[in-house]
Design a protein around this motif. Structure first.
Motif, PDB file in Angstrom:
ATOM      1  N   THR A  40      -3.489  -1.033  10.088  1.00 19.93           N
ATOM      2  CA  THR A  40      -4.380   0.126  10.219  1.00 19.93           C
ATOM      3  C   THR A  40      -4.557   0.519  11.686  1.00 19.93           C
ATOM      4  N   ARG A  70      -3.508  -6.331   7.099  1.00 22.36           N
ATOM      5  CA  ARG A  70      -3.957  -4.985   6.756  1.00 22.36           C
ATOM      6  C   ARG A  70      -4.661  -4.318   7.947  1.00 22.36           C
ATOM      7  N   LEU A  71      -5.533  -5.078   8.589  1.00 19.18           N
ATOM      8  CA  LEU A  71      -6.273  -4.550   9.738  1.00 19.18           C
ATOM      9  C   LEU A  71      -5.306  -4.195  10.880  1.00 19.18           C
ATOM     10  N   GLU A  80      -0.725   4.684   0.749  1.00 14.31           N
ATOM     11  CA  GLU A  80      -1.041   4.850   2.164  1.00 14.31           C
ATOM     12  C   GLU A  80       0.214   5.203   2.966  1.00 14.31           C
ATOM     13  N   GLU A 133     -10.900   3.558   6.674  1.00 12.28           N
ATOM     14  CA  GLU A 133      -9.702   2.868   6.242  1.00 12.28           C
ATOM     15  C   GLU A 133      -8.505   3.646   6.725  1.00 12.28           C
ATOM     16  N   MET A 134      -7.333   3.138   6.361  1.00 14.99           N
ATOM     17  CA  MET A 134      -6.128   3.774   6.876  1.00 14.99           C
ATOM     18  C   MET A 134      -6.037   5.252   6.483  1.00 14.99           C
ATOM     19  N   LEU A 144     -13.467   1.864  12.431  1.00 15.04           N
ATOM     20  CA  LEU A 144     -12.593   0.874  11.808  1.00 15.04           C
ATOM     21  C   LEU A 144     -13.212  -0.518  11.865  1.00 15.04           C
ATOM     22  N   GLU A 165       0.855  -1.189   0.000  1.00 21.40           N
ATOM     23  CA  GLU A 165       0.000   0.000   0.000  1.00 21.40           C
ATOM     24  C   GLU A 165       0.888   1.234   0.000  1.00 21.40           C
ATOM     25  N   GLY A 179     -16.109  -0.939   9.784  1.00 20.22           N
ATOM     26  CA  GLY A 179     -15.792  -0.988   8.366  1.00 20.22           C
ATOM     27  C   GLY A 179     -16.012   0.314   7.613  1.00 20.22           C
ATOM     28  N   SER A 214      -8.302   7.486   5.277  1.00 17.61           N
ATOM     29  CA  SER A 214      -9.328   8.402   5.789  1.00 17.61           C
ATOM     30  C   SER A 214      -9.192   8.559   7.299  1.00 17.61           C
TER      31      SER A 214
END
Lengths: 75, 635
Positions: free
Chosen positions: B264, B260-261, B88, B599-600, B593, B85, B596, B602
């Protein structure tokens, strides 16, 4: 025993304070350490036979902070 | 590595600009081209450049066994690289560095108040060498005892005693008094004051940090950094918080098998607003105070001051001006101007506290005093041109019956004098009677210390702000104290007190559950000051008073007391607001988060916004103004 004041350039984060304080603490003979965030100064006392101001200065610079001036006074 | 780091720290702004350009370009290419490779490459470059300074700081933190936010951010960015990413990663570092630069920018502004004060300190001194020449020397290198010359228009570089010449010195930086004071041989001068006129040589008694001015600077510097409850709470909080987020991210990653989670969580967990919210409020609040002549010795002082329900005042020098003046002259016999000329000539020989009030009266001639006797507890007996004159109290006059028995009117004159003395004392005057021993001249003078012009308004403001009780403590007699208090909204008057009695009163009030502040200026007030919950010193006060106090009103302006209270309330409120904003942001981010919605990228944006919000919230403290009168005296 000496009273030492270091003037630093650009202290931005509060966690820098803890870091700098710890690095001064790590040197022998230092005491009464105060890191002043807003005036950008580190004040401490240094006992005879302990580390040198130069050593402390280079430790702080190693972490990425500029030391702009030092002032020492025998007490 | 040290050099790279120094370079990166000092060029942070340039770095942010480069990152901004790179990221903008990448977004543009992404929109322009059908393939994403060029934009991804640009983001990769931006990310690497961006993470460099953060990672270096993180490494030095870890060397000091400190898990700082930089560690969290570095790990988060590296994680983002791993999951490819790149945009990001680039945006996270960009926002982090941007926040840093912005913080720095606002801090420079809030820090300038302290800087201004430091820059007012003298830098060099003209030292007189043994051969009589002068040499310009850095103030730090001037020794105690050195002889220093000060010329018209220059700053007094050291604290010292005048040993030659005389001049007019403006001491407003120390005492707040804008009228220049005449300094003669033997007079004390202070570093940082300005010699407006004249030429003096001074023997140094203290230099740089040991001078009164140096102490004030040190006080301001340290006051801005002392910690209060909110700060201590946060310090503890953030030492555990960062490791906690790291562990949480690790656990979530392991359980959900979702890298990913986990990453984040690390990114959004950075407690930026939380860490900056309190110090930025302190700096703004204390900085605002310093600019207006209110020195708080710490933010915890603000917390104590806002809780105060009782304020006790010393009378002389605090509620009153502290310089007694002749307010009434009643001539019973003789020529007024002759009387004044004689009286002033005699008082010039005296060191009685009331003498200075009399010697400032206007004179025409300057007769020579040839003999002078001090009659203890009564006054003075002086000889001018062969005549005997008396200056003193009623008892002195009584021991010279001739004064009142002139021309057989003794009964009438005595009654008139006694009546006058009683009446004048009732108005709060100290009485001085002047007489020629043969009764040809007779006058009564009333000397009193006037209320500070802003005293009544200042006390009213304090009441308005919710201070329940205002008390006056004084060593003066009941009559004088009552008279002064009658012009003020004072709830309680305690008179005839010794210094230790004042302290005992404060102690008793504390025992009774009151939170009490004491306002004083003299050495005699220092015991009471050290007992009070909040000690407030007038800036014109003595070193000792300045030392033991928590708040100093530099310009000796009483209205600043209510300004101080107002500022303290607002500053503490802003701190807790900021803590609230920060915690709420993190909480909402995590909820968003897991639900859902976030995201990272925002989440990071919201995060940085919250930092800006707390900074702007704190900056509102900078624009608080004082009462009308205060702003007039400033302009």
């Amino acid at each position: 025993m000496k009273k030492v004041v270091l003037t630093l350039g650009g202290l931005t984060c509060p966690s820098c304070l803890t870091k700098i304080k710890k690095s001064v603490e790590a040197v022998n003979g230092t005491g009464d350490i105060r890191v002043l965030f807003n005036s950008g100064k580190v004040k401490f006392t240094l006992a005879q036979g302990g580390g040198t101001v130069e050593e402390i200065r280079s430790n702080i610079e190693k972490m990425g902070y500029q030391v702009e001036g030092t002032r020492e006074k025998e007490i | 590595m040290k050099k790279i780091q120094l370079f990166l720290t000092s060029h942070r702004t340039a770095l942010v600009i480069i990152l901004t350009v790179l990221i903008a370009l990448a977004e543009f290419l992404h929109w322009l081209l059908p393939v994403s490779l060029p934009s991804e490459l640009l983001m990769l470059v931006a990310g690497i450049i961006g993470v460099l300074p953060i990672a270096l700081t993180a490494i030095s933190s870890l060397q000091m066994k400190l898990v700082s936010i930089d560690v969290l951010v570095s790990l988060a960015v590296i994680g983002a690289f791993i999951i490819r990413e790149f945009d990001e990663a680039a945006i996270v570092t960009w926002l982090f560095l941007l926040g840093d630069v912005l913080e720095n920018l606002t801090l420079t502004k809030t820090r300038s108040a302290v800087k201004e004060l430091t820059q007012m300190a003298p830098q060099t001194a003209l030292v007189v060498t043994k051969d009589g020449k002068t040499k310009e020397v850095d103030v730090d290198l001037v020794d105690e005892g050195a002889i220093v010359q000060v010329k018209t228009g220059s700053q007094v570089p050291v604290d010292g005693v005048v040993i030659g010449g005389e001049g007019l010195v403006n001491e407003s930086t120390i005492t707040g008094e804008s009228q220049p004071t005449q300094k003669k041989i033997g007079g004390k001068v202070y570093a940082g004051t300005l010699l407006e006129n004249g030429l003096v040589t001074v023997r140094t008694t203290a230099v740089s940090e040991d001078t009164t001015f140096g102490k004030i600077i040190e006080l301001v510097e340290e006051s801005q950094d002392s910690k209060m409850k909110a700060q201590r709470f946060l310090d503890r909080f953030s030492t555990y918080y960062t490791p906690f987020v790291l562990v949480a991210a690790l656990l979530v990653g392991l359980i959900s098998r979702n890298l990913r989670l986990a990453i984040t969580i690390m990114v959004l967990g950075c407690p930026g607003a939380l860490v900056i919210g309190v110090p930025v409020s302190t700096v703004a609040g204390i900085g605002n105070g310093a600019r207006r002549g209110i020195l708080f010795k710490g933010s915890d002082v603000m917390d104590r001051l806002r809780r105060v329900d009782t304020i006790a005042f010393d009378k002389t020098g605090t509620l009153t001006v502290g310089h007694p003046q002749v307010e009434e002259i009643h001539v019973l016999r003789g020529q007024r101007q002759d009387i004044l000329d004689h009286l002033v000539a005699i008082e010039h020989q005296s060191n009685h506290p009331l003498a200075t009030a009399i010697t400032s009266l206007p004179t025409v001639t300057n007769p020579l005093v040839t003999g002078l006797d001090v009659l203890n507890g009564q006054g003075l007996e002086a000889t001018i041109e062969g005549q005997t004159y008396l200056v003193g109290n009623r008892r002195l006059i009584a021991s010279f019956p001739k004064v009142l028995s002139r021309a057989g009117q003794s009964q009438e004159d005595r009654e008139r004098l006694d009546h006058l003395v009683e009446e004048m004392a009732g108005r709060g005057n100290s009485i001085v009677i002047f007489a020629r021993a043969d009764g040809e001249e007779l006058a009564v003078l009333g000397i009193r210390d006037l209320l500070r012009p802003d005293a009544a308004q200042a006390l009213k403001e304090l009441k308005k702000q919710g201070v329940r009780r205002l008390v006056m403590l004084t060593g003066d007699t009941k009559q004088t104290a009552k008279q002064i208090a009658s012009e003020l909204p004072i709830d309680e008057v305690k008179s005839g007190l010794l210094p230790q009695d004042k302290a005992a009163y404060i102690e008793a009030q504390k025992q009774a559950g009151h939170r009490i502040a004491f306002v004083g200026d003299g050495i005699n007030d220092s015991i009471a000051l050290s007992k009070a919950d909040v000690a407030i010193a007038m800036g014109s006060g003595t070193d000792v008073a300045l030392d033991v106090s928590d708040v100093v009103l530099v310009r000796s302006n009483l209205l600043n007391l209510s300004n101080a209270l107002h500022l303290a309330k607002r500053t503490v409120m802003t701190m807790w607001e900021n803590i609230g904003i920060a915690l709420l942001t993190v909480l909402l981010l995590f909820i968003g988060l897991f639900a859902g919605y976030i995201e990272m990228a925002s989440g990071m944006l919201i995060h940085e916004l919250s930092i800006l919000i707390v900074i702007f919230n704190a900056m509102r403290l900078l624009v608080i103004r004082g009462r009308k009168k205060e702003s007039q005296s400033e302009n």
